[in-house]
Design an enzyme around this catalytic site. Structure first.
Site, PDB file in Angstrom:
ATOM      1  N   HIS A 267       0.900  -1.425   0.017  1.00  0.00           N
ATOM      2  CA  HIS A 267      -0.325   0.100  -0.138  1.00  0.00           C
ATOM      3  C   HIS A 267       0.888   1.167   0.024  1.00  0.00           C
ATOM      4  CE1 HIS A 267      -3.225   2.858   1.093  1.00  0.00           C
ATOM      5  NE2 HIS A 267      -3.992   1.827   0.784  1.00  0.00           N
ATOM      6  N   GLU A 322      -8.144  -4.942  -0.494  1.00  0.00           N
ATOM      7  CA  GLU A 322      -8.638  -5.519  -1.518  1.00  0.00           C
ATOM      8  C   GLU A 322      -8.567  -7.194  -1.428  1.00  0.00           C
ATOM      9  OE1 GLU A 322      -9.845  -3.783  -3.448  1.00  0.00           O
ATOM     10  OE2 GLU A 322      -8.404  -2.041  -3.990  1.00  0.00           O
TER      11      GLU A 322
HETATM   12  N1  COA Z   1       3.960  -7.811  -4.722  1.00  0.00           N
HETATM   13  C1  COA Z   1       5.183  -7.558  -4.967  1.00  0.00           C
HETATM   14  N2  COA Z   1       5.919  -6.855  -4.666  1.00  0.00           N
HETATM   15  C2  COA Z   1       5.361  -5.686  -4.256  1.00  0.00           C
HETATM   16  C3  COA Z   1       4.043  -5.405  -4.083  1.00  0.00           C
HETATM   17  C4  COA Z   1       3.393  -6.531  -4.129  1.00  0.00           C
HETATM   18  N3  COA Z   1       1.665  -6.499  -4.114  1.00  0.00           N
HETATM   19  N4  COA Z   1       3.878  -4.090  -3.667  1.00  0.00           N
HETATM   20  C5  COA Z   1       5.055  -3.373  -3.582  1.00  0.00           C
HETATM   21  N5  COA Z   1       6.041  -4.482  -4.143  1.00  0.00           N
HETATM   22  C6  COA Z   1       7.766  -4.117  -4.075  1.00  0.00           C
HETATM   23  C7  COA Z   1       7.584  -3.428  -5.590  1.00  0.00           C
HETATM   24  O1  COA Z   1       7.976  -4.402  -6.495  1.00  0.00           O
HETATM   25  C8  COA Z   1       8.856  -2.528  -5.013  1.00  0.00           C
HETATM   26  O2  COA Z   1       9.988  -3.254  -5.236  1.00  0.00           O
HETATM   27  P1  COA Z   1      11.478  -2.642  -6.183  1.00  0.00           P
HETATM   28  O3  COA Z   1      11.873  -1.361  -5.220  1.00  0.00           O
HETATM   29  O4  COA Z   1      12.301  -4.009  -5.913  1.00  0.00           O
HETATM   30  O5  COA Z   1      10.857  -2.641  -7.368  1.00  0.00           O
HETATM   31  C9  COA Z   1       8.655  -2.255  -3.687  1.00  0.00           C
HETATM   32  O6  COA Z   1       7.923  -3.100  -3.203  1.00  0.00           O
HETATM   33  C10 COA Z   1       8.071  -0.829  -3.456  1.00  0.00           C
HETATM   34  O7  COA Z   1       6.677  -0.749  -4.475  1.00  0.00           O
HETATM   35  P2  COA Z   1       6.030   0.653  -4.773  1.00  0.00           P
HETATM   36  O8  COA Z   1       5.495   0.341  -6.145  1.00  0.00           O
HETATM   37  O9  COA Z   1       7.104   1.752  -4.618  1.00  0.00           O
HETATM   38  O10 COA Z   1       5.212   0.751  -3.650  1.00  0.00           O
HETATM   39  P3  COA Z   1       3.973   2.068  -3.795  1.00  0.00           P
HETATM   40  O11 COA Z   1       3.769   2.370  -2.465  1.00  0.00           O
HETATM   41  O12 COA Z   1       4.306   2.805  -5.006  1.00  0.00           O
HETATM   42  O13 COA Z   1       2.714   0.790  -4.268  1.00  0.00           O
HETATM   43  C11 COA Z   1       0.716  -0.336  -4.433  1.00  0.00           C
HETATM   44  C12 COA Z   1       1.450   0.527  -3.701  1.00  0.00           C
HETATM   45  C13 COA Z   1      -0.548  -0.883  -4.008  1.00  0.00           C
HETATM   46  C14 COA Z   1       0.511   0.290  -5.861  1.00  0.00           C
HETATM   47  C15 COA Z   1       1.637  -1.717  -4.644  1.00  0.00           C
HETATM   48  O14 COA Z   1       1.845  -2.330  -3.374  1.00  0.00           O
HETATM   49  C16 COA Z   1       0.948  -2.948  -5.548  1.00  0.00           C
HETATM   50  O15 COA Z   1       0.913  -2.609  -6.589  1.00  0.00           O
HETATM   51  N6  COA Z   1       0.155  -3.816  -4.777  1.00  0.00           N
HETATM   52  C17 COA Z   1      -0.634  -4.695  -5.713  1.00  0.00           C
HETATM   53  C18 COA Z   1      -1.851  -4.164  -6.068  1.00  0.00           C
HETATM   54  C19 COA Z   1      -2.869  -4.031  -5.014  1.00  0.00           C
HETATM   55  O16 COA Z   1      -3.057  -4.735  -4.240  1.00  0.00           O
HETATM   56  N7  COA Z   1      -3.576  -2.983  -5.057  1.00  0.00           N
HETATM   57  C20 COA Z   1      -4.771  -2.526  -4.060  1.00  0.00           C
HETATM   58  C21 COA Z   1      -4.027  -1.297  -3.130  1.00  0.00           C
HETATM   59  S1  COA Z   1      -5.228  -1.020  -2.025  1.00  0.00           S
END
Ligand code: COA
Length: 382
Positions: A267, A322
């Site tokens: 998140h 989710e």
């Molecule tokens: N599965 C695997 N790896 C994940 C992950 C997940 N669900 N969420 C984050 N990561 C990893 C990323 O790959 C990244 O690794 P890296 O630096 O080696 O590339 C690191 O954690 C940081 O990710 P980042 O995209 O900067 O985090 P964010 O805060 O911008 O992203 C989300 C938040 C929700 C977009 C992200 O966690 C995600 O895509 N989750 C899956 C989709 C989901 O469940 N969405 C509903 C949210 S309520």
């Protein structure tokens, strides 16, 4: 007085502008862009309160109607009732005109827009306007869901509270209390969540003194984007691919090795277990008609959290809302393509409460932008 035509004729360039050194945060991340007394999202500690009340307590003791009323008025009255409202004929005509292939989010956005066109919406917006729109939208979505299947819309039953009424209008049958209770809990956890993108959109629109229907139509358009609208249906797909808990470890490792993300984990704000996921897991576990794969979801969650911790020791990746929204929505019998629009119905309470809050102390939201284009220059003429 200067002759304006002389000014355009000159070839003298303005002196080059000094670069704008004011801080800029892409995506406005970390920028305070307003004040609210509606909810606090405490990402570090995994806590969420609406007007000070913990989300878990609201789910356990409240209803969506009472929570919406709390957000709009600040008053807690667990006996609050809010029935779904009728769909004006003009809106029904618009919904009938849409192709059956229309995405439910597009249908809902269109319905809200058409609803706004059928009435005079005042400035400033009132709690009655918030209530009217929040109780209209479930009927509109239910009507569209039936029309696309060639069925007639079901009129509202004023004796039912909003979520029960929505289910009744979807199916034409009374919902069993356990199912209605589970969806009501989902609506409560989805009702409000700070300055997320769609809420910010609603506030920007309101800040121009536009009307509440325009603000909510804009918010639905924002929520439609896959980066915001959430993807509980993707959780469903992912669990279907995993299939069984003994395959979970290999499947997850392979997915991560391919650079994929595990749906329902991580998140932007929470660095702890999402309190909404915790509340929904409880609800999912107590559902009478549990989806068959709820137990699979619970077991896969443990494996996923262990592997995510191993792969990302530097970043807390925990279960998000989710993950457990998926079994609840699936368990109440909604088709996965209705999940995002159902989330939007739940968020109506928060959006409209933010509209009221913005209007009560309004200032046009109009930030600056740093110009990074060419220096002032002469237009090539002739
Ligand atoms: N599965 C695997 N790896 C994940 C992950 C997940 N669900 N969420 C984050 N990561 C990893 C990323 O790959 C990244 O690794 P890296 O630096 O080696 O590339 C690191 O954690 C940081 O990710 P980042 O995209 O900067 O985090 P964010 O805060 O911008 O992203 C989300 C938040 C929700 C977009 C992200 O966690 C995600 O895509 N989750 C899956 C989709 C989901 O469940 N969405 C509903 C949210 S309520």
């Amino acid at each position: 007085m200067t002759d304006p035509s002389a000014a355009t004729a000159t070839t003298t360039l303005a002196p080059a502008q000094a670069p704008d050194e004011r801080p800029y945060s892409p995506g406005l991340e970390g920028v305070l862009a307003g004040e609210t007394s509606l909810s606090r999202v405490d990402g570090a500690n995994g806590r969420l309160v609406y007007r000070g009340y913990r989300i878990g307590d609201l789910v356990e003791h409240g209803s969506y109607a009472a929570v919406a009323n709390l957000l709009w008025t600040g008053a807690w009255d667990p006996r609050t009732r809010l029935a779904t409202a009728g769909v004006p004929d003009a809106v029904l005509a618009v919904l009938r005109a849409l192709p059956a292939t229309t995405k439910p989010m597009d249908a809902l956005r269109t319905a809200v827009s058409a609803w706004g066109a059928t009435r005079e919406l005042p400035w400033p917006p009132t709690v009655d306007d918030a209530r009217a729109l929040t109780s209209f939208s479930p009927s509109a979505l239910a009507a569209f869901a039936r029309l696309r299947q060639g069925k007639d819309p079901v009129p509202p039953d004023p004796s039912l509270n909003l979520v029960e009424g929505f289910l009744y209008q979807l199916t034409g049958e009374p919902a069993d209390p356990g199912t209605a209770r589970a969806l009501d809990a989902y609506f409560i956890v989805g009702a409000e969540h700070g300055f997320n993108a769609s809420t910010f959109t609603a506030r920007v629109i309101t800040s121009t003194r536009s009307d509440i229907a325009s603000a909510v139509a804009g918010a639905i358009g924002t929520m439609k984007g896959p980066l915001h609208g959430g993807a509980p249906s993707e959780v469903v797909d992912q669990l279907a691919e995993v299939g069984s808990v003994d395959r979970a470890e290999a499947w997850i490792r392979e997915a991560l090795a391919k650079g994929e993300r595990l749906m329902g984990f991580g998140h932007r704000v929470y660095r702890a277990y999402d309190p909404r996921a915790a509340a929904l897991r409880k609800v999912a576990e107590s559902m009478e008609h549990k989806p068959e794969w709820l137990q699979l979801a619970i077991e896969v969650e443990d494996v996923a959290l262990r592997i995510l911790k191993e792969k990302h020791p530097e970043r807390v990746l925990q279960t998000n809302v989710e993950y457990y929204a998926a079994p609840v929505l699936q368990g109440v019998g909604l088709s996965p393509d209705l999940f995002p629009a159902t989330f939007s119905l739940a968020r109506h309470a928060g959006w409209t409460a933010h509209v009221l809050e913005q209007a009560a102390d309004n200032r046009l939201i109009r930030p600056d932008v740093r110009y990074i284009g060419p220096e002032e220059r002469d237009l090539p003429v002739g």
